[in-house]
Design an enzyme around this catalytic site. Structure first.
Site: not given
Ligand code: S3P
Length: 426
Positions: A21, A120, A312, A385
Protein backbone atom coordinates in the site's frame (compact mmCIF):
# COMPACT_ATOMS: atom_id res chain seq x y z
CA UNK A 1 3.27 -26.26 -9.47
CA UNK A 2 4.81 -25.75 -6.04
CA UNK A 3 5.05 -28.42 -3.31
CA UNK A 4 5.31 -27.43 0.36
CA UNK A 5 6.30 -29.96 3.03
CA UNK A 6 5.62 -29.97 6.76
CA UNK A 7 8.09 -27.97 8.88
CA UNK A 8 9.32 -29.11 12.29
CA UNK A 9 10.13 -25.57 13.38
CA UNK A 10 10.71 -22.10 11.97
CA UNK A 11 13.63 -20.28 13.53
CA UNK A 12 15.69 -17.18 12.97
CA UNK A 13 15.42 -13.61 11.74
CA UNK A 14 14.01 -12.32 8.50
CA UNK A 15 12.84 -9.23 6.72
CA UNK A 16 9.87 -9.07 4.38
CA UNK A 17 9.53 -6.92 1.25
CA UNK A 18 8.25 -3.34 1.43
CA UNK A 19 4.64 -2.50 2.16
CA UNK A 20 2.48 -2.73 -0.96
CA UNK A 21 0.00 0.00 0.00
CA UNK A 22 2.78 2.42 0.95
CA UNK A 23 4.85 1.64 -2.18
CA UNK A 24 1.89 2.46 -4.47
CA UNK A 25 1.28 5.74 -2.70
CA UNK A 26 4.98 6.65 -2.76
CA UNK A 27 5.01 6.43 -6.56
CA UNK A 28 1.72 8.27 -7.02
CA UNK A 29 2.42 11.14 -4.63
CA UNK A 30 5.99 11.64 -5.85
CA UNK A 31 4.68 11.58 -9.43
CA UNK A 32 2.43 14.60 -8.77
CA UNK A 33 4.86 16.46 -6.53
CA UNK A 34 7.52 19.07 -7.27
CA UNK A 35 11.11 17.83 -7.12
CA UNK A 36 12.74 14.43 -6.76
CA UNK A 37 11.62 11.97 -4.08
CA UNK A 38 13.96 9.23 -2.86
CA UNK A 39 12.19 5.98 -1.98
CA UNK A 40 13.94 3.22 -0.01
CA UNK A 41 12.43 -0.23 0.49
CA UNK A 42 10.08 0.03 -2.51
CA UNK A 43 8.23 -3.24 -3.14
CA UNK A 44 9.19 -4.55 -6.55
CA UNK A 45 6.11 -6.74 -6.71
CA UNK A 46 3.95 -6.94 -9.82
CA UNK A 47 1.27 -4.59 -8.46
CA UNK A 48 3.57 -1.71 -7.57
CA UNK A 49 5.56 -2.13 -10.78
CA UNK A 50 2.27 -1.64 -12.65
CA UNK A 51 1.78 1.69 -10.83
CA UNK A 52 5.33 2.71 -11.69
CA UNK A 53 4.84 1.93 -15.40
CA UNK A 54 1.56 3.88 -15.52
CA UNK A 55 3.22 7.00 -14.11
CA UNK A 56 6.17 6.61 -16.49
CA UNK A 57 3.62 6.56 -19.33
CA UNK A 58 2.48 9.98 -18.10
CA UNK A 59 6.00 11.44 -18.27
CA UNK A 60 7.21 10.79 -14.72
CA UNK A 61 10.95 10.03 -14.65
CA UNK A 62 12.16 7.13 -12.51
CA UNK A 63 15.77 6.26 -11.77
CA UNK A 64 17.10 3.42 -9.66
CA UNK A 65 20.39 3.58 -7.77
CA UNK A 66 21.62 1.16 -5.11
CA UNK A 67 18.13 -0.20 -4.47
CA UNK A 68 16.65 3.27 -4.04
CA UNK A 69 14.15 4.78 -6.44
CA UNK A 70 14.41 8.43 -7.41
CA UNK A 71 11.16 9.76 -8.82
CA UNK A 72 10.99 13.21 -10.34
CA UNK A 73 7.45 14.50 -10.18
CA UNK A 74 5.57 16.68 -12.65
CA UNK A 75 3.75 18.80 -10.07
CA UNK A 76 -0.02 18.84 -9.70
CA UNK A 77 -0.72 19.80 -13.31
CA UNK A 78 2.24 18.42 -15.25
CA UNK A 79 1.27 14.80 -15.97
CA UNK A 80 1.10 14.10 -19.71
CA UNK A 81 -1.83 12.50 -21.49
CA UNK A 82 -0.84 8.83 -21.89
CA UNK A 83 -0.55 7.76 -25.53
CA UNK A 84 -1.90 4.34 -24.83
CA UNK A 85 -4.07 2.44 -22.37
CA UNK A 86 -2.75 2.34 -18.77
CA UNK A 87 -2.52 -1.21 -17.44
CA UNK A 88 -3.08 -1.73 -13.70
CA UNK A 89 -2.52 -5.50 -14.01
CA UNK A 90 -3.97 -7.29 -10.99
CA UNK A 91 -3.94 -4.21 -8.77
CA UNK A 92 -7.12 -2.64 -7.41
CA UNK A 93 -5.07 -0.02 -5.58
CA UNK A 94 -3.43 1.11 -8.83
CA UNK A 95 -6.72 1.40 -10.65
CA UNK A 96 -8.76 3.04 -7.90
CA UNK A 97 -6.21 5.50 -6.52
CA UNK A 98 -4.95 6.43 -9.97
CA UNK A 99 -8.55 7.07 -11.07
CA UNK A 100 -8.64 9.79 -8.39
CA UNK A 101 -5.52 11.43 -9.79
CA UNK A 102 -6.63 11.03 -13.43
CA UNK A 103 -9.95 12.66 -12.57
CA UNK A 104 -7.99 15.81 -11.77
CA UNK A 105 -6.10 15.86 -15.10
CA UNK A 106 -7.18 17.94 -18.04
CA UNK A 107 -6.88 14.98 -20.41
CA UNK A 108 -8.32 11.70 -21.53
CA UNK A 109 -7.10 8.36 -20.25
CA UNK A 110 -8.10 4.71 -20.27
CA UNK A 111 -7.20 2.22 -17.50
CA UNK A 112 -7.56 -1.50 -17.79
CA UNK A 113 -6.36 -4.53 -15.85
CA UNK A 114 -6.22 -8.32 -15.92
CA UNK A 115 -9.27 -10.59 -16.03
CA UNK A 116 -9.66 -10.46 -12.22
CA UNK A 117 -9.43 -6.67 -11.97
CA UNK A 118 -11.83 -6.18 -14.90
CA UNK A 119 -14.48 -8.01 -12.85
CA UNK A 120 -14.00 -5.97 -9.67
CA UNK A 121 -16.43 -3.19 -8.68
CA UNK A 122 -15.43 0.29 -9.87
CA UNK A 123 -18.74 2.06 -9.25
CA UNK A 124 -17.50 2.67 -5.71
CA UNK A 125 -14.91 5.15 -7.04
CA UNK A 126 -16.62 6.21 -10.28
CA UNK A 127 -19.68 7.46 -8.38
CA UNK A 128 -17.97 10.00 -6.07
CA UNK A 129 -15.47 11.02 -8.75
CA UNK A 130 -18.35 11.77 -11.14
CA UNK A 131 -19.97 13.81 -8.37
CA UNK A 132 -16.78 15.86 -8.27
CA UNK A 133 -17.12 16.48 -12.02
CA UNK A 134 -14.98 13.79 -13.69
CA UNK A 135 -16.27 12.14 -16.86
CA UNK A 136 -15.89 8.42 -16.16
CA UNK A 137 -17.28 5.57 -18.18
CA UNK A 138 -16.64 1.85 -18.35
CA UNK A 139 -18.09 -1.53 -19.13
CA UNK A 140 -21.32 -2.70 -17.48
CA UNK A 141 -22.90 0.75 -17.34
CA UNK A 142 -19.70 2.41 -16.20
CA UNK A 143 -19.07 0.08 -13.27
CA UNK A 144 -16.23 -2.13 -14.55
CA UNK A 145 -12.85 -1.64 -16.22
CA UNK A 146 -11.61 -0.73 -18.75
CA UNK A 147 -12.49 2.74 -17.47
CA UNK A 148 -12.24 5.89 -19.56
CA UNK A 149 -11.60 9.11 -17.69
CA UNK A 150 -11.92 12.66 -18.94
CA UNK A 151 -10.67 14.70 -16.03
CA UNK A 152 -10.44 18.33 -14.98
CA UNK A 153 -12.76 21.00 -13.60
CA UNK A 154 -13.36 19.18 -10.30
CA UNK A 155 -15.19 20.64 -7.34
CA UNK A 156 -14.81 19.50 -3.75
CA UNK A 157 -17.48 17.31 -2.15
CA UNK A 158 -18.25 15.83 1.22
CA UNK A 159 -18.60 12.10 0.74
CA UNK A 160 -19.88 9.47 3.15
CA UNK A 161 -18.21 6.18 2.22
CA UNK A 162 -20.65 3.26 1.87
CA UNK A 163 -17.93 0.79 3.00
CA UNK A 164 -14.75 1.17 5.06
CA UNK A 165 -12.34 1.17 2.12
CA UNK A 166 -8.99 2.93 1.97
CA UNK A 167 -9.06 2.71 -1.80
CA UNK A 168 -12.31 4.68 -2.11
CA UNK A 169 -11.22 7.13 0.59
CA UNK A 170 -7.87 7.67 -1.12
CA UNK A 171 -9.36 8.05 -4.62
CA UNK A 172 -11.61 10.88 -3.38
CA UNK A 173 -8.88 12.56 -1.31
CA UNK A 174 -6.42 12.42 -4.23
CA UNK A 175 -9.03 13.94 -6.56
CA UNK A 176 -9.55 16.56 -3.84
CA UNK A 177 -5.97 17.75 -4.43
CA UNK A 178 -7.13 19.03 -7.83
CA UNK A 179 -10.59 20.29 -6.86
CA UNK A 180 -11.99 23.75 -6.18
CA UNK A 181 -12.90 24.09 -2.50
CA UNK A 182 -12.54 21.46 0.18
CA UNK A 183 -13.03 17.71 -0.14
CA UNK A 184 -14.03 15.55 2.82
CA UNK A 185 -14.60 11.85 3.23
CA UNK A 186 -16.38 10.27 6.17
CA UNK A 187 -15.70 6.59 6.84
CA UNK A 188 -18.05 4.16 8.58
CA UNK A 189 -15.01 2.62 10.34
CA UNK A 190 -11.37 3.54 10.21
CA UNK A 191 -9.49 2.03 7.26
CA UNK A 192 -5.75 2.16 6.55
CA UNK A 193 -4.54 5.75 6.67
CA UNK A 194 -1.33 5.65 4.63
CA UNK A 195 -2.58 8.23 2.13
CA UNK A 196 -3.32 10.75 4.88
CA UNK A 197 0.04 10.17 6.58
CA UNK A 198 2.02 10.34 3.36
CA UNK A 199 0.25 13.46 2.09
CA UNK A 200 1.48 15.19 5.22
CA UNK A 201 5.05 14.03 4.51
CA UNK A 202 4.67 15.77 1.12
CA UNK A 203 3.66 18.96 2.96
CA UNK A 204 -0.10 18.79 2.42
CA UNK A 205 -2.42 19.84 5.25
CA UNK A 206 -4.77 16.99 6.13
CA UNK A 207 -7.50 17.66 8.71
CA UNK A 208 -8.67 14.63 10.63
CA UNK A 209 -11.75 14.99 12.75
CA UNK A 210 -12.88 11.59 14.04
CA UNK A 211 -13.85 9.58 10.99
CA UNK A 212 -13.88 12.66 8.75
CA UNK A 213 -10.83 13.61 6.72
CA UNK A 214 -10.49 16.84 4.72
CA UNK A 215 -8.02 18.13 2.13
CA UNK A 216 -7.88 21.00 -0.35
CA UNK A 217 -5.81 21.74 -3.43
CA UNK A 218 -2.18 22.20 -2.49
CA UNK A 219 1.16 21.55 -4.27
CA UNK A 220 3.12 18.53 -2.99
CA UNK A 221 6.83 18.95 -2.23
CA UNK A 222 9.23 16.05 -2.86
CA UNK A 223 10.43 14.18 0.20
CA UNK A 224 12.26 11.02 1.30
CA UNK A 225 10.27 7.87 1.97
CA UNK A 226 11.44 4.67 3.66
CA UNK A 227 8.89 1.94 3.03
CA UNK A 228 8.53 -0.40 6.04
CA UNK A 229 8.19 -4.19 5.71
CA UNK A 230 4.65 -5.17 4.78
CA UNK A 231 2.67 -6.49 7.75
CA UNK A 232 0.37 -8.25 5.28
CA UNK A 233 3.37 -10.26 4.04
CA UNK A 234 4.74 -10.71 7.57
CA UNK A 235 1.35 -12.19 8.50
CA UNK A 236 2.08 -15.44 6.64
CA UNK A 237 5.25 -15.99 8.65
CA UNK A 238 3.66 -14.83 11.90
CA UNK A 239 0.85 -17.36 11.54
CA UNK A 240 3.14 -20.20 10.47
CA UNK A 241 5.51 -19.63 13.42
CA UNK A 242 2.66 -19.12 15.91
CA UNK A 243 1.15 -22.48 14.88
CA UNK A 244 4.35 -24.56 14.97
CA UNK A 245 5.52 -25.44 18.49
CA UNK A 246 9.20 -24.68 19.11
CA UNK A 247 9.30 -21.92 16.48
CA UNK A 248 10.93 -18.61 17.30
CA UNK A 249 11.09 -16.01 14.53
CA UNK A 250 11.89 -12.31 14.57
CA UNK A 251 10.65 -10.18 11.68
CA UNK A 252 12.57 -6.95 11.42
CA UNK A 253 11.35 -3.49 10.31
CA UNK A 254 7.67 -4.32 10.05
CA UNK A 255 5.07 -1.56 9.64
CA UNK A 256 2.78 -1.68 12.68
CA UNK A 257 0.42 1.16 11.77
CA UNK A 258 -2.63 0.48 14.00
CA UNK A 259 -4.97 0.64 10.99
CA UNK A 260 -3.07 -2.37 9.60
CA UNK A 261 -1.92 -4.33 12.64
CA UNK A 262 -5.15 -6.25 13.34
CA UNK A 263 -3.45 -9.57 12.64
CA UNK A 264 -1.11 -9.04 15.60
CA UNK A 265 -4.06 -8.23 17.86
CA UNK A 266 -6.00 -11.24 16.58
CA UNK A 267 -3.08 -13.63 17.12
CA UNK A 268 -2.54 -12.23 20.63
CA UNK A 269 -6.25 -12.77 21.34
CA UNK A 270 -5.67 -16.37 20.22
CA UNK A 271 -2.92 -16.73 22.81
CA UNK A 272 0.08 -16.37 20.50
CA UNK A 273 3.35 -15.30 22.09
CA UNK A 274 4.22 -12.10 20.25
CA UNK A 275 6.71 -9.45 21.34
CA UNK A 276 7.09 -6.01 19.78
CA UNK A 277 10.55 -4.45 20.12
CA UNK A 278 12.52 -1.51 18.85
CA UNK A 279 9.42 0.62 18.12
CA UNK A 280 10.21 3.70 16.05
CA UNK A 281 8.61 6.01 13.51
CA UNK A 282 9.87 6.63 10.00
CA UNK A 283 8.19 9.08 7.65
CA UNK A 284 5.08 9.20 9.80
CA UNK A 285 4.66 5.39 9.87
CA UNK A 286 5.30 3.33 13.04
CA UNK A 287 7.61 0.33 12.60
CA UNK A 288 9.05 -2.34 14.91
CA UNK A 289 10.66 -5.76 15.12
CA UNK A 290 8.09 -8.46 15.79
CA UNK A 291 9.06 -11.71 17.53
CA UNK A 292 6.73 -14.69 17.52
CA UNK A 293 7.03 -18.06 19.21
CA UNK A 294 4.99 -21.18 18.57
CA UNK A 295 2.29 -21.89 21.14
CA UNK A 296 -1.11 -23.46 21.69
CA UNK A 297 -3.73 -21.26 20.08
CA UNK A 298 -7.37 -20.84 21.00
CA UNK A 299 -10.26 -19.76 18.79
CA UNK A 300 -11.22 -16.12 18.34
CA UNK A 301 -14.28 -14.07 17.35
CA UNK A 302 -13.56 -11.37 14.77
CA UNK A 303 -16.37 -8.90 14.01
CA UNK A 304 -16.83 -5.99 11.64
CA UNK A 305 -15.06 -3.46 13.89
CA UNK A 306 -11.79 -5.39 13.57
CA UNK A 307 -12.12 -6.31 9.90
CA UNK A 308 -10.58 -3.25 8.16
CA UNK A 309 -7.32 -3.63 10.11
CA UNK A 310 -6.85 -7.25 8.98
CA UNK A 311 -8.94 -7.57 5.82
CA UNK A 312 -6.06 -8.90 3.69
CA UNK A 313 -4.93 -11.31 6.41
CA UNK A 314 -8.16 -13.31 6.70
CA UNK A 315 -7.05 -16.14 4.36
CA UNK A 316 -4.01 -16.82 6.55
CA UNK A 317 -5.94 -16.16 9.77
CA UNK A 318 -8.19 -19.03 8.64
CA UNK A 319 -5.13 -21.29 8.76
CA UNK A 320 -4.43 -20.17 12.34
CA UNK A 321 -8.08 -20.97 13.14
CA UNK A 322 -7.55 -24.53 11.86
CA UNK A 323 -4.81 -24.98 14.52
CA UNK A 324 -6.70 -23.23 17.32
CA UNK A 325 -8.89 -24.93 19.92
CA UNK A 326 -12.56 -24.01 19.61
CA UNK A 327 -14.72 -22.31 16.99
CA UNK A 328 -13.33 -19.26 15.26
CA UNK A 329 -16.00 -17.01 13.77
CA UNK A 330 -15.16 -14.22 11.35
CA UNK A 331 -18.06 -11.95 10.35
CA UNK A 332 -18.55 -8.51 8.79
CA UNK A 333 -16.08 -9.35 6.04
CA UNK A 334 -18.31 -9.35 2.95
CA UNK A 335 -15.62 -7.25 1.22
CA UNK A 336 -13.61 -10.48 0.89
CA UNK A 337 -15.98 -11.47 -1.88
CA UNK A 338 -14.73 -8.65 -4.13
CA UNK A 339 -10.98 -8.98 -3.65
CA UNK A 340 -8.57 -10.42 -6.26
CA UNK A 341 -10.88 -13.40 -6.08
CA UNK A 342 -13.88 -14.21 -3.88
CA UNK A 343 -11.68 -15.10 -0.91
CA UNK A 344 -14.48 -16.69 1.12
CA UNK A 345 -15.39 -19.25 -1.52
CA UNK A 346 -11.75 -19.71 -2.59
CA UNK A 347 -10.75 -20.58 1.00
CA UNK A 348 -13.78 -22.86 1.37
CA UNK A 349 -12.91 -24.71 -1.83
CA UNK A 350 -9.18 -25.04 -1.15
CA UNK A 351 -9.39 -25.93 2.56
CA UNK A 352 -11.80 -28.76 1.75
CA UNK A 353 -9.25 -30.16 -0.72
CA UNK A 354 -6.68 -30.52 2.09
CA UNK A 355 -9.04 -32.17 4.54
CA UNK A 356 -10.21 -29.12 6.50
CA UNK A 357 -13.85 -28.44 7.31
CA UNK A 358 -15.00 -24.85 7.08
CA UNK A 359 -18.43 -23.19 7.05
CA UNK A 360 -18.55 -20.29 4.65
CA UNK A 361 -20.84 -17.42 5.67
CA UNK A 362 -22.12 -14.67 3.39
CA UNK A 363 -19.80 -12.24 5.20
CA UNK A 364 -17.11 -14.48 6.66
CA UNK A 365 -16.44 -18.02 7.84
CA UNK A 366 -16.53 -20.42 10.78
CA UNK A 367 -13.79 -22.94 11.49
CA UNK A 368 -13.68 -25.54 14.28
CA UNK A 369 -10.25 -26.45 15.55
CA UNK A 370 -7.89 -27.97 15.99
CA UNK A 371 -8.10 -29.98 12.78
CA UNK A 372 -5.49 -32.12 11.10
CA UNK A 373 -4.50 -30.82 7.69
CA UNK A 374 -4.14 -33.97 5.64
CA UNK A 375 -2.56 -32.42 2.52
CA UNK A 376 -3.46 -32.55 -1.16
CA UNK A 377 -3.58 -30.46 -4.32
CA UNK A 378 -4.76 -26.86 -4.26
CA UNK A 379 -5.09 -23.95 -6.65
CA UNK A 380 -4.35 -20.28 -5.97
CA UNK A 381 -7.27 -18.98 -8.07
CA UNK A 382 -4.63 -16.54 -9.34
CA UNK A 383 -4.74 -14.78 -5.96
CA UNK A 384 -1.40 -14.17 -4.20
CA UNK A 385 -2.85 -14.32 -0.70
CA UNK A 386 -4.68 -17.62 -1.35
CA UNK A 387 -1.44 -19.08 -2.75
CA UNK A 388 0.57 -18.04 0.34
CA UNK A 389 -2.14 -19.16 2.76
CA UNK A 390 -1.97 -22.61 1.12
CA UNK A 391 1.83 -22.60 1.47
CA UNK A 392 1.44 -21.91 5.21
CA UNK A 393 -1.05 -24.80 5.37
CA UNK A 394 1.65 -26.92 3.70
CA UNK A 395 4.06 -26.19 6.55
CA UNK A 396 1.49 -27.60 9.00
CA UNK A 397 0.20 -30.48 6.93
CA UNK A 398 0.72 -34.23 7.44
CA UNK A 399 1.32 -34.85 3.75
CA UNK A 400 2.67 -32.23 1.31
CA UNK A 401 0.43 -29.60 -0.26
CA UNK A 402 0.83 -28.69 -3.90
CA UNK A 403 -0.20 -25.26 -5.15
CA UNK A 404 -1.09 -24.69 -8.77
CA UNK A 405 -0.70 -21.17 -10.21
CA UNK A 406 1.64 -20.14 -7.42
CA UNK A 407 3.58 -17.51 -9.39
CA UNK A 408 1.04 -14.86 -8.33
CA UNK A 409 2.84 -14.81 -4.94
CA UNK A 410 5.17 -12.29 -6.60
CA UNK A 411 2.30 -9.77 -6.71
CA UNK A 412 3.04 -8.83 -3.10
CA UNK A 413 5.85 -11.08 -1.79
CA UNK A 414 8.63 -11.85 -4.25
CA UNK A 415 10.89 -14.41 -2.57
CA UNK A 416 8.22 -15.75 -0.21
CA UNK A 417 9.21 -19.40 -0.57
CA UNK A 418 12.94 -18.63 -0.14
CA UNK A 419 12.14 -16.65 3.02
CA UNK A 420 10.18 -19.57 4.49
CA UNK A 421 12.84 -22.10 3.50
CA UNK A 422 15.57 -20.02 5.19
CA UNK A 423 13.61 -20.15 8.44
CA UNK A 424 12.85 -23.86 8.25
CA UNK A 425 14.57 -26.12 10.78
CA UNK A 426 13.81 -29.67 9.78
C1 S3P B 1 -5.65 -1.24 0.02
C2 S3P B 1 -6.89 -1.22 0.62
C3 S3P B 1 -7.69 -2.44 0.86
C4 S3P B 1 -6.84 -3.70 0.75
C5 S3P B 1 -5.96 -3.68 -0.45
C6 S3P B 1 -5.01 -2.49 -0.40
C7 S3P B 1 -4.94 0.04 -0.19
O1 S3P B 1 -8.72 -2.52 -0.09
O2 S3P B 1 -7.66 -4.84 0.73
O3 S3P B 1 -5.19 -4.86 -0.54
O4 S3P B 1 -3.72 0.03 -0.48
O5 S3P B 1 -5.57 1.10 -0.05
P1 S3P B 1 -10.12 -1.75 0.10
O6 S3P B 1 -9.88 -0.31 0.09
O7 S3P B 1 -10.95 -2.18 -1.07
O8 S3P B 1 -10.67 -2.24 1.41
Amino acid sequence: MLTVHKANKLKGKCVVPGDKSISHRAVMLSGISKGTTKIGGFLKGEDCLATLRCFQQMGVKVREEKNQLFITGKGLHGLEEPEDVLDAGNSGTTMRLMAGILSGQDFYSVITGDASLRKRPMKRIAFPLRKMGAGIDGRKMGTQAPLTIRGGGLKGIEYQLPVASAQIKSAVLLAGLFADGVTSVIEPRVSRDHTERMLQSFGVTVRQDGLKCTVKSEELQATHIEVPGDISSAAFILVAAACIKGSDVTLENIGINPTRAGIIDALCQMGAEIGIKNKREIGGEPIADVRVKGSDLKAVEIGEEQIPSLIDEIPVLAIAAVCAKGTTRITGAAELRVKETDRISAMEEELKKIGVEITALEDGMMIDGPQIITGGSTDSHGDHRIAMAMAVAGLLSEEPITIDNHHCMAVSFPGFIETIENLREG
